[in-house]
Structures are given as C-alpha cells and as structure tokens.
Design a protein around this motif. Structure first.
Motif, PDB file in Angstrom:
ATOM      1  N   GLY A 246      34.109   2.364   5.407  1.00 24.23           N
ATOM      2  CA  GLY A 246      33.413   1.408   4.572  1.00 24.23           C
ATOM      3  C   GLY A 246      34.094   0.267   4.236  1.00 24.23           C
ATOM      4  O   GLY A 246      35.533  -0.064   4.916  1.00 24.23           O
ATOM      5  N   CYS A 247      33.745  -0.367   3.225  1.00 24.76           N
ATOM      6  CA  CYS A 247      34.571  -1.601   2.820  1.00 24.76           C
ATOM      7  C   CYS A 247      35.134  -1.371   1.295  1.00 24.76           C
ATOM      8  O   CYS A 247      34.539  -0.495   0.262  1.00 24.76           O
ATOM      9  CB  CYS A 247      33.713  -3.008   2.549  1.00 24.76           C
ATOM     10  SG  CYS A 247      33.340  -3.333   4.448  1.00 24.76           S
ATOM     11  N   HIS A 248      36.053  -1.840   0.994  1.00 22.87           N
ATOM     12  CA  HIS A 248      36.670  -1.865  -0.697  1.00 22.87           C
ATOM     13  C   HIS A 248      36.495  -2.883  -1.254  1.00 22.87           C
ATOM     14  O   HIS A 248      36.059  -2.769  -2.447  1.00 22.87           O
ATOM     15  CB  HIS A 248      38.352  -1.668  -0.197  1.00 22.87           C
ATOM     16  CG  HIS A 248      38.821  -1.721  -1.831  1.00 22.87           C
ATOM     17  ND1 HIS A 248      39.218  -2.945  -2.623  1.00 22.87           N
ATOM     18  CD2 HIS A 248      39.270  -0.824  -2.433  1.00 22.87           C
ATOM     19  CE1 HIS A 248      39.409  -2.473  -3.642  1.00 22.87           C
ATOM     20  NE2 HIS A 248      39.698  -1.073  -3.842  1.00 22.87           N
ATOM     21  N   ASP A 249      36.190  -4.189  -0.750  1.00 22.37           N
ATOM     22  CA  ASP A 249      35.775  -5.232  -1.564  1.00 22.37           C
ATOM     23  C   ASP A 249      35.481  -6.629  -0.669  1.00 22.37           C
ATOM     24  O   ASP A 249      35.855  -6.738   0.383  1.00 22.37           O
ATOM     25  CB  ASP A 249      37.075  -5.738  -2.394  1.00 22.37           C
ATOM     26  CG  ASP A 249      36.606  -6.344  -3.799  1.00 22.37           C
ATOM     27  OD1 ASP A 249      35.632  -6.671  -3.742  1.00 22.37           O
ATOM     28  OD2 ASP A 249      37.527  -6.557  -4.567  1.00 22.37           O
ATOM     29  N   ILE A 250      34.522  -7.258  -1.176  1.00 26.72           N
ATOM     30  CA  ILE A 250      33.957  -8.283  -0.362  1.00 26.72           C
ATOM     31  C   ILE A 250      34.093  -9.597  -1.398  1.00 26.72           C
ATOM     32  O   ILE A 250      33.666  -9.432  -2.475  1.00 26.72           O
ATOM     33  CB  ILE A 250      32.571  -8.131   0.137  1.00 26.72           C
ATOM     34  CG1 ILE A 250      32.487  -7.102   1.075  1.00 26.72           C
ATOM     35  CG2 ILE A 250      31.976  -9.397   0.540  1.00 26.72           C
ATOM     36  CD1 ILE A 250      31.171  -6.303   1.357  1.00 26.72           C
ATOM     37  N   THR A 251      34.314 -10.787  -0.811  1.00 31.90           N
ATOM     38  CA  THR A 251      34.299 -12.090  -1.369  1.00 31.90           C
ATOM     39  C   THR A 251      33.430 -12.927  -0.750  1.00 31.90           C
ATOM     40  O   THR A 251      33.435 -13.053   0.411  1.00 31.90           O
ATOM     41  CB  THR A 251      35.765 -12.706  -1.621  1.00 31.90           C
ATOM     42  OG1 THR A 251      36.720 -11.889  -2.324  1.00 31.90           O
ATOM     43  CG2 THR A 251      35.486 -14.048  -2.180  1.00 31.90           C
ATOM     44  N   VAL A 252      32.362 -13.516  -1.407  1.00 33.66           N
ATOM     45  CA  VAL A 252      31.357 -14.362  -0.766  1.00 33.66           C
ATOM     46  C   VAL A 252      31.645 -15.688  -1.216  1.00 33.66           C
ATOM     47  O   VAL A 252      32.040 -16.188  -2.532  1.00 33.66           O
ATOM     48  CB  VAL A 252      29.860 -14.094  -0.994  1.00 33.66           C
ATOM     49  CG1 VAL A 252      29.595 -12.669  -0.579  1.00 33.66           C
ATOM     50  CG2 VAL A 252      29.594 -13.956  -2.418  1.00 33.66           C
ATOM     51  N   LEU A 253      31.234 -16.822  -0.482  1.00 42.54           N
ATOM     52  CA  LEU A 253      31.202 -18.329  -0.883  1.00 42.54           C
ATOM     53  C   LEU A 253      29.821 -18.721  -0.553  1.00 42.54           C
ATOM     54  O   LEU A 253      29.577 -18.933   0.617  1.00 42.54           O
ATOM     55  CB  LEU A 253      32.038 -19.119   0.029  1.00 42.54           C
ATOM     56  CG  LEU A 253      33.619 -19.257  -0.117  1.00 42.54           C
ATOM     57  CD1 LEU A 253      34.276 -19.703   1.005  1.00 42.54           C
ATOM     58  CD2 LEU A 253      33.776 -20.061  -1.408  1.00 42.54           C
ATOM     59  N   PRO A 254      29.065 -18.333  -1.620  1.00 43.83           N
ATOM     60  CA  PRO A 254      27.577 -18.882  -1.756  1.00 43.83           C
ATOM     61  C   PRO A 254      27.301 -20.190  -1.001  1.00 43.83           C
ATOM     62  O   PRO A 254      26.302 -20.260  -0.237  1.00 43.83           O
ATOM     63  CB  PRO A 254      27.188 -18.713  -3.028  1.00 43.83           C
ATOM     64  CG  PRO A 254      27.838 -17.754  -3.744  1.00 43.83           C
ATOM     65  CD  PRO A 254      29.420 -18.267  -3.176  1.00 43.83           C
ATOM     66  N   GLU A 255      27.916 -21.031  -1.330  1.00 48.18           N
ATOM     67  CA  GLU A 255      27.617 -22.478  -1.007  1.00 48.18           C
ATOM     68  C   GLU A 255      27.914 -22.685   0.687  1.00 48.18           C
ATOM     69  O   GLU A 255      27.550 -23.480   1.223  1.00 48.18           O
ATOM     70  CB  GLU A 255      28.467 -23.655  -1.583  1.00 48.18           C
ATOM     71  CG  GLU A 255      28.191 -23.764  -3.067  1.00 48.18           C
ATOM     72  CD  GLU A 255      28.371 -22.744  -4.027  1.00 48.18           C
ATOM     73  OE1 GLU A 255      29.492 -21.761  -3.608  1.00 48.18           O
ATOM     74  OE2 GLU A 255      28.174 -22.548  -5.090  1.00 48.18           O
ATOM     75  N   GLN A 256      28.662 -21.858   1.276  1.00 49.38           N
ATOM     76  CA  GLN A 256      29.226 -21.759   2.665  1.00 49.38           C
ATOM     77  C   GLN A 256      28.253 -20.778   3.466  1.00 49.38           C
ATOM     78  O   GLN A 256      28.402 -20.819   4.594  1.00 49.38           O
ATOM     79  CB  GLN A 256      30.700 -21.801   2.725  1.00 49.38           C
ATOM     80  CG  GLN A 256      31.474 -22.704   2.211  1.00 49.38           C
ATOM     81  CD  GLN A 256      31.827 -24.010   3.059  1.00 49.38           C
ATOM     82  OE1 GLN A 256      31.375 -23.822   4.172  1.00 49.38           O
ATOM     83  NE2 GLN A 256      32.125 -24.975   2.161  1.00 49.38           N
ATOM     84  N   ASP A 257      27.623 -19.863   2.670  1.00 46.94           N
ATOM     85  CA  ASP A 257      26.845 -18.624   3.426  1.00 46.94           C
ATOM     86  C   ASP A 257      27.907 -17.973   4.186  1.00 46.94           C
ATOM     87  O   ASP A 257      27.735 -17.509   5.103  1.00 46.94           O
ATOM     88  CB  ASP A 257      25.868 -19.226   4.277  1.00 46.94           C
ATOM     89  CG  ASP A 257      24.594 -19.729   3.537  1.00 46.94           C
ATOM     90  OD1 ASP A 257      24.275 -19.602   2.353  1.00 46.94           O
ATOM     91  OD2 ASP A 257      24.034 -20.837   4.175  1.00 46.94           O
TER      92      ASP A 257
END
Length: 500
Positions: A277-288
C-alpha cells in the motif's frame, strides 16, 4: 535558556552503538468531563537503552555537543515565538491543516482548533475528543476530514479498541462539519480497507475526492486482506457529506501472487519495507499530478481523472531507503522530495552510525513530458546535527516555502527538530535554518519532537508530539519574499500553486 547560533561539535561517538446515532464526538473546552482517551491509542512506551548510551548522552550534554534536556536552541534567523502545551487531548500530536485564521492540529485523541490570527498568541477555540490513531487531519470549505488507522469497536467517537481480526471492527475516514468552527459536528464515516493511515484531498467544486493511504494487510484481518496494492478513493459531495462513499480502489502495483507487484522487501531487498500500500500521497491539482510514497516504492501518477489515477513512473532505492514516507513537489513541478522514515519514527537514526544517506530525504528531478515523465535521483539531504541515541529522529513531514526561483522547504525531524533547507541545486542541498529541543530524556529512547512543520502565511507552525504547538518566525533574505504570499488555506498534501 535559548542559545542563538549555538556552536556545537557533534562528535562521531554519538550513536555508534457512517452518519446517524453512532456518530458522536465530545467537544471539549478544557479538561474532559467523564470522557477519556482510549488506552489502546496511548503513546508508545519508552525503550530501554544501555548504560553506555545513557552515559554518552549525558556526556554530550555536559560537553555542549547537544542541547540539554528540553533546552531550546536555534539558528539566529529562526525565532521561537511561542509554545502552546497540550491541554485536554493528551495523546500524540500529529498532522496540521490550515484555513483562514485557523490551524487544525491532529492528535491521537482527536483534534484541536487554534485561532492564529495573532501567531504570537494562538488561542484554542475547540478540542474534539475522538480517539483513533493517527488522526491525520485536513480541511476543505465547511468540511474537516480525520483518518482512523486503529481498529475500533465502531465508527463513533465513543468507540474502544477492538482486534482487527473481528469482522465488526471499524477503521477509515471521519467527516466533520466545521461551518461553526467552534462547534464541529461529526456528520459521516466511511470504512476503508486497512483503515486510513493518511489521506489526501483532491478538491473539486461540487465534490471532494479523498485518496486514502493504508497498508499492512493480513490474511487474519477480514477487512484488510492481501494483496493490498492500491488506495481507496472516497467521493464526498460537499452539500451532502453524509453520502460519502468509496468509489474506487485503483491498483497501483499490479502483479502476480498474493502480495501484488510492489517492492518485495526482504530477503530480496534486505532492510527495505515490502510494499503493501501507500503511506502518503501529495497532489498538485493544477498540474493533475501526484507523487506517492509507498513503503518500498516512490511513484509519480496522473490525477486528470481523480477517480482513476494512473501511474506514470515508479522508482526504488534499495540501498538507502527503508520506508518511503511522504513527498513534496517544488513549485515548478520538476522535482520531488521523498522522505525515508527509517525506523518508523521511533528510532535514533540521526547519528554517525546511520550516516548521512539513510533516514534522509531523496531529491528526484522530473524529466520528460506528459505520461513519459521520469523520476531521476539527484541527491540526499539529512540534518547536519547528530542527535543522542535517546532521541527518535528521522525525516518527516514538511512543506515548501514559496520563493520564486528557489527550492526551499521546512521539515520536521521528530527530536531532530525543525530544519529549513534549500534544494535549488538538487545534488547539493543545504540547511539554512534550524530549531530543536534537547532530548526528552537521557535514560531511555522516548518518542517526541516535531511531527509536522509547515510554512503558512509568513510563519512556521510545528506540532510537537510531546510538547504541543510551536510557532516560529523565519527571517532570512533567501526566504523573506515568501512573506508576501498569502493563501486562503493549506492542506500540505494538496499542494497549492503558490503564485497563481
């Protein structure tokens, strides 16, 4: 006593060795009346250390090589403004989120809301008792989201610990209405496979999508079966949060066999966590775009369709990375900093024995375009100050400091304190400011220090596991331009375009 520009030689000898009647939250204004945290979510016990380790720590303090017990030291450009100790919630302090003039501080016993309109004098305006590790927190509009990653008897805030082997046990996401921020209301609960260790928001106008990271399945857990090689995606309608539900479980590590296709860990890769599984995710919404720290793997993926994220690239470091923990993009989205939480946050790894490349940050450049982008390793960063072997210390949660033309971030290192560092030159990162306390004790390995350290609207806020809520002020020509950047709110794992 506070020492400015404390000169300390770190000798290498250190460290050789669902909505309804079941949804109930207790709103606290001071000390809880009748309601108490569940003992199943109590802080981890101190770990015994040898007489030699105890003596080394005491000698290092006496020689001025490390700060004294609970002593505060910091660089001249980083001022400690205030500390707000724990109050009604006595458990482990965890993550932070921000909205307007409020800071939301997670705690294993629930969450606390601060009014930070005057950062030099934060005021507690609400404390909510809702036990369940690790209570990772984020906010969007009138909604607050809380992760539960411990097996509970039910979804209520009055639940108690219950074995994960029992089918009736509950773990997952809780949703609160904070339209009245002084009186949060618990409105929804969504159970997710293997619970919710952390979560990441992908906000849209009508809905909020939540990427739920969790791991460590077992054939004996009815609701956490292997292979667990993906993430839960929850859709929360803003106007009807009680309808929140899991809408997908995308597999990020496809493969044959009971463990999926992630890093196999030992014995193939000794010392490396098996990816479940994953521990953490970071998203950049403006960059998809998103980056996932997934135990034995680091991934880059597209979130153009938030219900169906697509992996673009995947990397491993089977030499120096033990546990891929979190990720931070730079402003141009052409770099990612991944953290390695060697020892799970409960070990002393900031010492000469472990060295500069393990329990550190890994800096990766993003090269190429579109779905052909690749992660390319460039360098490691680790705080340059050795800690005692009675101090848990390793790379942990941090955020970007928004300065045009530079890549600078602030980061928590547990009892290693708070570090501000620059990675504009990916291969040659350097520290530019720091704040830390001396060891909690020299008699045992005791877990404490900064869990999260984030920059928000001109100040650095740190949630210290044991000591409470700290506010720091950074004054440096390299970072001063960031003071002109003002955000309406900040969930660090939903990384904003600071200059849009």
């Amino acid at each position: 006593m506070t020492l400015l520009n404390a000169s300390r030689t770190r000798h290498r000898r250190l460290g050789v060795v669902a909505a309804g009647a079941g949804l109930l939250a207790a709103l606290l204004t001071a000390t809880p009346a009748g309601a108490t945290p569940d003992p199943g979510d109590a802080p981890t016990a101190d770990k015994a250390v040898s007489a030699r380790v105890q003596a080394d720590a005491a000698e290092a303090i006496a020689a001025g090589e490390i700060p004294g017990q609970d002593e505060i030291v910091h660089s001249a450009n980083l001022e400690h403004l205030v500390n707000v100790p724990k109050d009604a919630l006595t458990g482990i302090n965890s993550d932070l989120a921000f909205q307007g003039r409020y800071a939301f501080a997670g705690n294993y016993d629930g969450f606390r809301v601060f009014d930070i309109s005057n950062p030099r004098a934060p005021k507690t305006i609400a404390q909510v008792l809702c036990p369940g590790s690790q209570n990772d927190v984020s906010v969007s509009g009138d909604l607050l989201f809380l992760s539960t990653d411990s097996s509970r008897s039910d979804s209520s805030c009055d639940s108690t610990t219950q074995p994960a082997t029992e089918k009736s046990s509950w773990e997952g996401m809780k949703v609160f209405d904070i339209s009245d921020v002084r009186n949060p209301k618990y409105v929804a609960a969504v159970e997710t496979a293997c619970g919710s260790h952390t979560h990441t928001l992908v906000p849209e106008r009508k809905n909020v999508y939540i990427y739920v990271s969790s791991y460590s399945p077992s054939a004996s857990y009815p609701d956490c079966q292997p292979p667990h090689d993906g993430i839960s995606v929850i859709k929360v309608p803003r106007k009807a949060p009680e309808q929140a539900a899991v809408v997908n479980f995308p597999v990020l590590f496809p493969g044959e066999g009971p463990d999926g296709g992630g890093n196999p860990g030992a014995p193939t890769n000794p010392g490396v966590s098996k990816t479940t599984g994953c521990h953490d995710i970071t998203v950049l919404p403006e960059q998809d775009l998103a980056a996932g720290a997934c135990m034995g793997d680091g991934i880059l993926f597209s979130v153009k369709d938030p219900e169906h994220p697509k992996v673009i690239d995947r990397v491993q470091d089977n030499v120096n990375f033990a546990f891929w923990h979190s990720a931070t993009f730079n402003q141009k989205a052409n770099k990612v900093v991944f953290t390695d939480e060697l020892g799970g946050g409960g070990a002393a790894t900031c010492n000469a024995a472990v060295g500069p490349d393990r329990g550190a940050d890994g800096i990766y450049d993003i090269v190429g375009k579109g779905d052909k982008r690749k992660l390319v390793f460039r360098g490691y960063y680790k705080i340059p100050r050795h800690q005692a072997d009675t101090e848990n210390c390793v790379a942990h949660n941090g955020s970007l400091i928004p300065v045009r033309g530079r890549d600078i971030m602030v980061q928590a290192w547990y009892q290693g304190g708070v570090s501000v560092w620059e990675f504009t030159d990916s291969a040659h990162p350097k520290e530019i400011a720091y704040f830390e306390r001396g060891p909690l004790t020299t008699d045992a390995l005791s877990v404490g220090g900064s869990w999260s350290a984030y920059y928000y609207n001109g100040y650095i806020y740190s949630n210290d596991i044991a000591k409470g809520f700290d506010v720091l002020k950074l004054t440096d020509r390299r970072t001063d331009p960031a003071q002109r950047v003002r955000l309406p709110g900040l969930n660090v794992q939903t990384q904003p375009d600071y200059f849009d």
